[in-house]
Design a protein around this motif. Structure first.
Motif, PDB file in Angstrom:
ATOM      1  N   GLY A 285       0.830  -1.189   0.000  1.00 37.58           N
ATOM      2  CA  GLY A 285       0.000   0.000   0.000  1.00 37.58           C
ATOM      3  C   GLY A 285       0.871   1.247   0.000  1.00 37.58           C
ATOM      4  N   TYR A 286       0.266   2.373  -0.351  1.00 40.53           N
ATOM      5  CA  TYR A 286       1.023   3.610  -0.497  1.00 40.53           C
ATOM      6  C   TYR A 286       1.447   4.219   0.836  1.00 40.53           C
ATOM      7  CZ  TYR A 286      -1.249   3.526  -5.128  1.00 40.53           C
ATOM      8  OH  TYR A 286      -1.709   3.170  -6.360  1.00 40.53           O
ATOM      9  N   PHE A 287       0.655   4.009   1.910  1.00 41.94           N
ATOM     10  CA  PHE A 287       0.842   4.797   3.130  1.00 41.94           C
ATOM     11  C   PHE A 287       1.072   3.957   4.384  1.00 41.94           C
ATOM     12  CE2 PHE A 287      -2.094   7.042   0.233  1.00 41.94           C
ATOM     13  CZ  PHE A 287      -1.260   8.093  -0.123  1.00 41.94           C
ATOM     14  N   THR A 288       1.402   2.681   4.210  1.00 43.59           N
ATOM     15  CA  THR A 288       1.538   1.795   5.362  1.00 43.59           C
ATOM     16  C   THR A 288       2.621   2.267   6.323  1.00 43.59           C
ATOM     17  OG1 THR A 288       0.725  -0.110   4.130  1.00 43.59           O
ATOM     18  CG2 THR A 288       2.046  -0.558   6.082  1.00 43.59           C
ATOM     19  N   ASP A 289       3.793   2.610   5.807  1.00 45.51           N
ATOM     20  CA  ASP A 289       4.882   3.040   6.688  1.00 45.51           C
ATOM     21  C   ASP A 289       4.492   4.280   7.483  1.00 45.51           C
ATOM     22  OD1 ASP A 289       6.585   0.986   5.907  1.00 45.51           O
ATOM     23  OD2 ASP A 289       7.419   2.131   4.248  1.00 45.51           O
ATOM     24  N   TYR A 290       3.765   5.176   6.841  1.00 44.68           N
ATOM     25  CA  TYR A 290       3.329   6.398   7.514  1.00 44.68           C
ATOM     26  C   TYR A 290       2.319   6.076   8.615  1.00 44.68           C
ATOM     27  CZ  TYR A 290       5.479   8.459   3.386  1.00 44.68           C
ATOM     28  OH  TYR A 290       6.363   8.802   2.398  1.00 44.68           O
ATOM     29  N   ALA A 291       1.369   5.189   8.307  1.00 44.99           N
ATOM     30  CA  ALA A 291       0.369   4.809   9.298  1.00 44.99           C
ATOM     31  C   ALA A 291       1.023   4.121  10.501  1.00 44.99           C
ATOM     32  CB  ALA A 291      -0.676   3.889   8.668  1.00 44.99           C
ATOM     33  N   LEU A 292       2.033   3.296  10.237  1.00 45.17           N
ATOM     34  CA  LEU A 292       2.745   2.646  11.337  1.00 45.17           C
ATOM     35  C   LEU A 292       3.453   3.673  12.220  1.00 45.17           C
ATOM     36  CD1 LEU A 292       4.241  -0.427   9.431  1.00 45.17           C
ATOM     37  CD2 LEU A 292       2.442  -0.485  11.181  1.00 45.17           C
ATOM     38  N   ALA A 293       4.016   4.710  11.607  1.00 44.90           N
ATOM     39  CA  ALA A 293       4.670   5.772  12.393  1.00 44.90           C
ATOM     40  C   ALA A 293       3.652   6.524  13.239  1.00 44.90           C
ATOM     41  CB  ALA A 293       5.388   6.738  11.451  1.00 44.90           C
ATOM     42  N   ILE A 294       2.473   6.778  12.695  1.00 45.10           N
ATOM     43  CA  ILE A 294       1.427   7.455  13.455  1.00 45.10           C
ATOM     44  C   ILE A 294       0.946   6.568  14.598  1.00 45.10           C
ATOM     45  CG2 ILE A 294      -0.956   8.307  13.298  1.00 45.10           C
ATOM     46  CD1 ILE A 294      -0.196   9.165  10.370  1.00 45.10           C
ATOM     47  N   GLY A 295       0.786   5.278  14.324  1.00 44.46           N
ATOM     48  CA  GLY A 295       0.401   4.349  15.381  1.00 44.46           C
ATOM     49  C   GLY A 295       1.418   4.295  16.502  1.00 44.46           C
ATOM     50  N   GLN A 296       2.700   4.347  16.152  1.00 49.91           N
ATOM     51  CA  GLN A 296       3.748   4.343  17.180  1.00 49.91           C
ATOM     52  C   GLN A 296       3.686   5.608  18.026  1.00 49.91           C
ATOM     53  OE1 GLN A 296       5.977   1.680  17.774  1.00 49.91           O
ATOM     54  NE2 GLN A 296       6.131   2.907  19.652  1.00 49.91           N
ATOM     55  N   ALA A 297       3.404   6.744  17.385  1.00 50.33           N
ATOM     56  CA  ALA A 297       3.274   7.996  18.133  1.00 50.33           C
ATOM     57  C   ALA A 297       2.118   7.916  19.127  1.00 50.33           C
ATOM     58  CB  ALA A 297       3.068   9.164  17.166  1.00 50.33           C
ATOM     59  N   LEU A 298       1.021   7.293  18.720  1.00 56.92           N
ATOM     60  CA  LEU A 298      -0.112   7.118  19.627  1.00 56.92           C
ATOM     61  C   LEU A 298       0.268   6.243  20.810  1.00 56.92           C
ATOM     62  CD1 LEU A 298      -2.958   6.630  16.992  1.00 56.92           C
ATOM     63  CD2 LEU A 298      -2.824   8.511  18.627  1.00 56.92           C
ATOM     64  N   ARG A 299       0.941   5.133  20.540  1.00 56.88           N
ATOM     65  CA  ARG A 299       1.338   4.236  21.624  1.00 56.88           C
ATOM     66  C   ARG A 299       2.328   4.907  22.562  1.00 56.88           C
ATOM     67  NH1 ARG A 299       1.143   0.706  17.317  1.00 56.88           N
ATOM     68  NH2 ARG A 299       3.400   0.749  16.994  1.00 56.88           N
ATOM     69  N   ASP A 300       3.268   5.651  22.011  1.00 56.65           N
ATOM     70  CA  ASP A 300       4.258   6.333  22.861  1.00 56.65           C
ATOM     71  C   ASP A 300       3.591   7.325  23.812  1.00 56.65           C
ATOM     72  OD1 ASP A 300       6.245   4.926  21.590  1.00 56.65           O
ATOM     73  OD2 ASP A 300       6.880   6.576  20.289  1.00 56.65           O
ATOM     74  N   ALA A 301       2.472   7.897  23.365  1.00 57.29           N
ATOM     75  CA  ALA A 301       1.761   8.882  24.189  1.00 57.29           C
ATOM     76  C   ALA A 301       0.679   8.232  25.056  1.00 57.29           C
ATOM     77  CB  ALA A 301       1.134   9.944  23.301  1.00 57.29           C
ATOM     78  N   GLY A 302       0.553   6.913  24.978  1.00 54.36           N
ATOM     79  CA  GLY A 302      -0.454   6.222  25.771  1.00 54.36           C
ATOM     80  C   GLY A 302      -1.869   6.432  25.272  1.00 54.36           C
ATOM     81  N   ARG A 303      -2.026   6.736  23.992  1.00 52.11           N
ATOM     82  CA  ARG A 303      -3.342   6.964  23.405  1.00 52.11           C
ATOM     83  C   ARG A 303      -3.775   5.733  22.614  1.00 52.11           C
ATOM     84  NH1 ARG A 303      -5.930  11.279  25.708  1.00 52.11           N
ATOM     85  NH2 ARG A 303      -4.576  13.115  25.784  1.00 52.11           N
ATOM     86  N   ALA A 304      -5.065   5.451  22.624  1.00 51.79           N
ATOM     87  CA  ALA A 304      -5.606   4.314  21.878  1.00 51.79           C
ATOM     88  C   ALA A 304      -6.668   4.816  20.917  1.00 51.79           C
ATOM     89  CB  ALA A 304      -6.207   3.286  22.834  1.00 51.79           C
ATOM     90  N   MET A 305      -6.481   4.535  19.634  1.00 53.68           N
ATOM     91  CA  MET A 305      -7.460   4.882  18.610  1.00 53.68           C
ATOM     92  C   MET A 305      -7.242   3.949  17.420  1.00 53.68           C
ATOM     93  SD  MET A 305      -8.167   8.578  16.723  1.00 53.68           S
ATOM     94  CE  MET A 305      -6.398   8.796  16.383  1.00 53.68           C
ATOM     95  N   PRO A 306      -8.263   3.245  16.971  1.00 55.12           N
ATOM     96  CA  PRO A 306      -8.088   2.359  15.820  1.00 55.12           C
ATOM     97  C   PRO A 306      -7.634   3.128  14.577  1.00 55.12           C
ATOM     98  CG  PRO A 306     -10.137   1.858  16.948  1.00 55.12           C
ATOM     99  CD  PRO A 306      -9.608   3.123  17.549  1.00 55.12           C
ATOM    100  N   LEU A 307      -6.767   2.480  13.783  1.00 50.19           N
ATOM    101  CA  LEU A 307      -6.248   3.084  12.560  1.00 50.19           C
ATOM    102  C   LEU A 307      -6.623   2.227  11.357  1.00 50.19           C
ATOM    103  CD1 LEU A 307      -2.568   4.128  13.480  1.00 50.19           C
ATOM    104  CD2 LEU A 307      -4.605   5.571  13.426  1.00 50.19           C
ATOM    105  N   MET A 308      -6.881   2.918  10.249  1.00 47.94           N
ATOM    106  CA  MET A 308      -7.085   2.257   8.967  1.00 47.94           C
ATOM    107  C   MET A 308      -6.144   2.887   7.960  1.00 47.94           C
ATOM    108  SD  MET A 308     -10.527   1.844   6.624  1.00 47.94           S
ATOM    109  CE  MET A 308     -10.908   3.585   6.462  1.00 47.94           C
ATOM    110  N   VAL A 309      -5.579   2.082   7.086  1.00 46.34           N
ATOM    111  CA  VAL A 309      -4.729   2.601   6.025  1.00 46.34           C
ATOM    112  C   VAL A 309      -5.374   2.277   4.691  1.00 46.34           C
ATOM    113  CG1 VAL A 309      -3.255   0.528   5.900  1.00 46.34           C
ATOM    114  CG2 VAL A 309      -2.365   2.750   5.145  1.00 46.34           C
ATOM    115  N   THR A 310      -5.334   3.254   3.790  1.00 41.67           N
ATOM    116  CA  THR A 310      -5.999   3.144   2.490  1.00 41.67           C
ATOM    117  C   THR A 310      -5.035   3.538   1.383  1.00 41.67           C
ATOM    118  OG1 THR A 310      -8.170   3.651   3.412  1.00 41.67           O
ATOM    119  CG2 THR A 310      -7.875   4.077   1.064  1.00 41.67           C
ATOM    120  N   GLY A 311      -5.131   2.865   0.253  1.00 46.85           N
ATOM    121  CA  GLY A 311      -4.389   3.289  -0.928  1.00 46.85           C
ATOM    122  C   GLY A 311      -3.385   2.278  -1.418  1.00 46.85           C
TER     123      GLY A 311
END
Length: 434
Positions: A285-311
């Protein structure tokens, strides 16, 4: 975790699997900009096709400004009965149907308005199709916030099971987020916190109108892929704010009309500049690496929110590999569903995305590869692919078996359909900036 697993969202809603048919601009509205039987027919076909979640194309919140002629507009209850029929079709077989709400900002074609709105008077340079926008006043910004809340409230009344706020792909909210387009010096521009104020205000208003138990999603760019634009670092910070605001699902995509990364165009290889992100670039997919980086930022901050990647997903193996990595809960596809409406069931049975479920390639010969250095050629090539899928979508909505026309002929038909929609929209258009 695999494609067949269910997913429970923070608001309590539950999706039956991890496959999402993401937003596709339908262009099927009637002359009043209301939904039609074609919307119900098309989305019932997709709902029976096996995906756990369907997200509509851009539903506009203001009749004066459209992404394209043929958009559905939800301003008041006048089209509520048609919306109910659409929702009934799209929620067949326990499928979720979410309305994507949007305002085009400066990405409003001249066919609709000769003076679109934007955060600042920065014109979109794309083949002369868009007029110079007018910078919005405070009152107009407040009006847009109210319109998103009203649209979401009506979506719930009509039977849609969730809403998505389109803050990606260069539409109005994305324009506010971009320092390249948003050059305001008031509380709506400048720092990222000020540029994100509109997005967060809309999320708050929508939540106020729909309640705590109704899914709210946001579609956000991983990056704009433009020098001086919205960056991956900005996207990570916005994700943290959206998680704190109680958003139920964040969809990660990217690009804009000026940089069509969302549609697979990677730009002129001699000049394209991407943000620093996993150096191996896209693995699936086009944006998987970016979505993984955003997910890591959420985990580092102790935040939980489901993510979807498209494209860019064109194989079941790639989709399953992304889910297996952890941190991304849903995978979205759009164009493959236009060619293969039962794609969800095929994927769940272990089949792959059909190789012919896409437009014919026009990049294989040496001349085409050389022409790729020119933006006009890239735009036309990408738009031909978009039109090919759009025409198949329209034929499904009309109850026809889709014809396999070339991208060039599809583009001609697509442009003619938009012109026909523009000509038959019911006059007058109250308050339109013409």
């Amino acid at each position: 975790m695999n494609l067949s697993h269910t997913l429970s969202l923070p608001c309590g809603a539950r999706l039956k699997n991890r496959i999402v048919k993401t937003a596709t601009s339908e262009g099927l509205a009637d002359r009043h900009d209301h939904a039609t039987p074609g919307h119900r027919r098309l989305y019932e076909i997709w709902a029976r096709g096996g995906a756990g979640l369907l997200i509509t194309g851009n539903v506009m919140v203001d009749r004066r400004y459209l992404e394209r002629p043929g958009n559905v507009v939800v301003e008041d209850a006048t089209g509520l009965q048609a919306l109910r029929a659409w929702a009934a079709g799209g929620t067949t077989a326990q499928t979720h149907l979410w309305m994507q709400m949007s305002h085009p900002g400066r990405q409003c074609p001249k066919l609709v308005s000769k003076e679109p709105l934007a955060p600042s008077a920065v014109q979109l340079d794309l083949l002369g199709n868009y007029a110079r926008p007018r910078a919005m006043s405070e009152a107009e910004i407040d009006d847009v916030i109210a319109r998103f809340g009203q649209c979401a409230n009506l979506a719930r009344q009509a039977g849609f099971t969730g809403v998505q706020i389109n803050a990606a792909h260069g539409y109005l909210i994305s324009q506010f987020l971009s320092p390249e387009v948003n050059r305001r010096e008031d509380r709506w521009g400048g720092s990222l916190a000020h540029r994100a104020r509109l997005l967060l205000a809309i999320v708050a208003r929508v939540r106020e109108r729909v309640g705590a138990d109704f899914p709210i999603s946001v579609k956000l760019n991983a990056a704009d892929f433009q020098r001086g634009g919205f960056s991956l670092e900005d996207s990570c910070q916005c994700a943290l704010w959206l998680a704190a605001a109680g958003v139920d699902l964040l969809e990660i995509s990217g690009g804009s009309f000026e940089h069509l990364r969302l549609l697979g165009d990677r730009g002129d290889p001699a000049t394209a500049e991407d943000p620093a992100v996993a150096a191996s670039a896209v693995k699936a997919g086009y944006f998987t690496d970016y979505a993984l980086a955003i997910g890591q930022a959420l985990r580092d901050a102790g935040r939980a929110m489901p993510l979807m990647v498209t494209g860019g997903f064109r194989s079941r193996e790639a989709m399953e590999r992304v889910l297996a990595l952890g941190g991304i809960q849903l995978v979205g596809l759009a164009r493959p569903f236009c060619a293969t409406p039962d794609l969800g069931h095929r994927l769940l049975r272990g089949e792959d995305i059909p190789a012919d479920a896409r437009a014919a390639s026009c990049t294989g010969n040496a001349l085409s590869r050389w022409l790729t250095r020119f933006k006009t050629w890239r735009v036309l090539r990408v738009q031909g692919d978009v039109a090919w899928h759009a025409r198949r979508l329209a034929q499904l909505a009309q109850g026809y078996n889709p014809e396999n026309r070339s991208p060039a002929w599809s583009l001609i038909g697509h442009m003619w359909a938009d012109m026909a929609h523009a000509m038959r929209r019911k006059p007058p258009l109250p308050g339109i900036a013409n």
